[in-house]
Design an enzyme around this catalytic site. Structure first.
Site, mmCIF file in Angstrom:
data_model
loop_
_atom_site.group_PDB
_atom_site.id
_atom_site.type_symbol
_atom_site.label_atom_id
_atom_site.label_comp_id
_atom_site.label_asym_id
_atom_site.label_seq_id
_atom_site.Cartn_x
_atom_site.Cartn_y
_atom_site.Cartn_z
ATOM 1 N N CYS A 181 32.991 83.978 69.350
ATOM 2 C CA CYS A 181 32.797 82.534 69.260
ATOM 3 C C CYS A 181 33.832 81.905 68.332
ATOM 4 C CB CYS A 181 31.377 82.252 68.759
ATOM 5 S SG CYS A 181 31.115 80.505 68.453
ATOM 6 N N CYS A 198 32.540 79.122 66.055
ATOM 7 C CA CYS A 198 31.724 79.553 64.915
ATOM 8 C C CYS A 198 32.613 80.127 63.819
ATOM 9 C CB CYS A 198 30.736 80.650 65.320
ATOM 10 S SG CYS A 198 29.914 80.394 66.872
ATOM 11 N N ASP A 199 33.605 80.917 64.198
ATOM 12 C CA ASP A 199 34.316 81.736 63.210
ATOM 13 C C ASP A 199 35.782 81.354 63.005
ATOM 14 O OD1 ASP A 199 31.990 83.231 62.906
ATOM 15 O OD2 ASP A 199 32.482 84.446 64.655
#
Ligand code: NDP
Length: 315
Positions: free
Chosen positions: A136, A139-140
């Site tokens: 992701c 997200c990261d």
């Protein structure tokens, strides 16, 4: 264990689940929706959504999902955090266990559990989980500002993740196993023209290395061919974007699925073949997998649930 009975249980909180919740709550069915592991579903890990009708300037995935949730709550949908851990679809009302601690029975069920990211299956993906391996980018990606990352895959997801990461990282390798991208033309153009993205066509990532986290990947160019080449590419982050697996395992003893696990429904409808049990969104859609098609099928499932309840005199 406490037991509760509901007229309509919606499992999953992506565009399909929330749309089903909007329609069933407006029809006074008092639906209960369990959000699952990832409230808001896959779109919460997407940046810009430019193709959901009604947002001429685009909208971020998390905002879109928040809007859908609020719209469902406005009409009284009971949206709960929790995971359905067991299902029994032998006979109506159908029985479910929530988080191993509560039982819920339902006259109708809308399965909208979506799909989740696939991994290559390399032991190093597990070894470096949370230490440089991610599925992701949204997200990261933040952790890779001014660093070098690789994105694996050649579809729209891979291109989207590569473009997103290219805005943060100083260099992005897009590792594509074929000699061409499967992504849509516009995404192909965007990655090809991006100065921070280098596409490694006909490459497979076969392993990772690093002391306290990912420091590089082992790649093979033209794997299995006479001119095969093996070499290492220094990277800080390794992002998987090779497709998804439908979350249908819980229901497989009762509903039919294809070989990948997508729930099979009567063509053009969300009907699973089990009376009162409907499937909507990505869990039943190997073809379109779009937020808007998921929302559309959530609407269909809600209308089917309402008609079923009415026909059975359960409204
Ligand atoms: P896709 O199935 O379209 O693409 C998967 C990619 O991963 C392919 O390039 C595939 O390679 C590659 N791949 C699969 N397995 C491996 C492996 N073991 N090793 C290396 N590479 C592998 O999945 P997406 O998630 O990209 O897209 C799913 C759907 O969602 C599509 O319909 C897409 O159009 C849509 N989508 C739309 C977006 C938008 O409109 N904004 C954004 C994201 C997705 P190969 O080609 O060789 O099979």
């Amino acid at each position: 264990m406490t037991t509760e009975h509901v007229k309509c249980l919606i499992i999953g909180s992506g565009p399909a689940g929330y749309t089903a919740a909007i329609y069933t709550s407006r029809a006074n069915i008092a639906p209960v929706l369990y959000e699952g592991i990832q409230p808001g579903g896959q779109l919460t890990t997407t940046t810009e959504v430019e193709n959901f009708p009604g947002y001429p300037e685009g909208v971020t995935g998390p905002v879109l999902m928040d809007d859908l949730r609020k719209q469902a709550e406005r009409f009284g949908a009971d949206i709960r955090s929790g995971l359905i851990t067991k299902a029994d679809l032998d006979k109506a009302p159908y029985t479910f266990t929530v988080d191993e601690e509560k039982e819920i029975t339902a006259d109708t069920v809308i399965i909208s559990t979506g799909a989740e990211a696939k991994y290559l299956g390399l032991p190093d993906e597990k070894k470096y989980a949370g230490m440089g391996v991610s599925a992701c980018a949204t997200c990261d990606g933040f952790f890779y500002r001014k660093k070098t990352v690789a994105v694996i895959g050649g579809g729209d997801t891979a291109c989207e993740e590569a473009i997103y990461l290219a805005g943060l990282a100083s260099k992005v390798y897009l590792v594509v196993r074929k000699s061409f991208l499967r992504a849509s033309k516009i995404m192909q153009e965007r990655v090809t023209n991006h100065p921070n993205i280098t596409i490694l066509f006909e490459h497979n990532a076969v392993g990772l290395y690093g002391e306290n986290g990912v420091e590089g990947m082992h790649v093979v160019k033209r794997m299995g061919e006479a001119d095969e080449e093996r070499y290492d590419v220094p990277i800080d982050g390794f992002f998987l974007a090779i497709g998804h697996k439908p979350n249908s395992d819980l229901f497989k003893p009762w509903v039919k699925t294809d070989e990948v696990g997508y729930i099979l429904t009567e063509p053009g409808t969300p009907r699973t073949g089990i009376p009162g049990v409907f499937a909507a969104g990505d869990v039943a859609d190997p073809h379109y997998r779009q937020a808007i098609t998921a929302a559309g099928s959530g609407c269909q499932a809600a209308i089917e649930a309402e008609r079923y309840l009415s026909m059975k005199g359960l409204l």
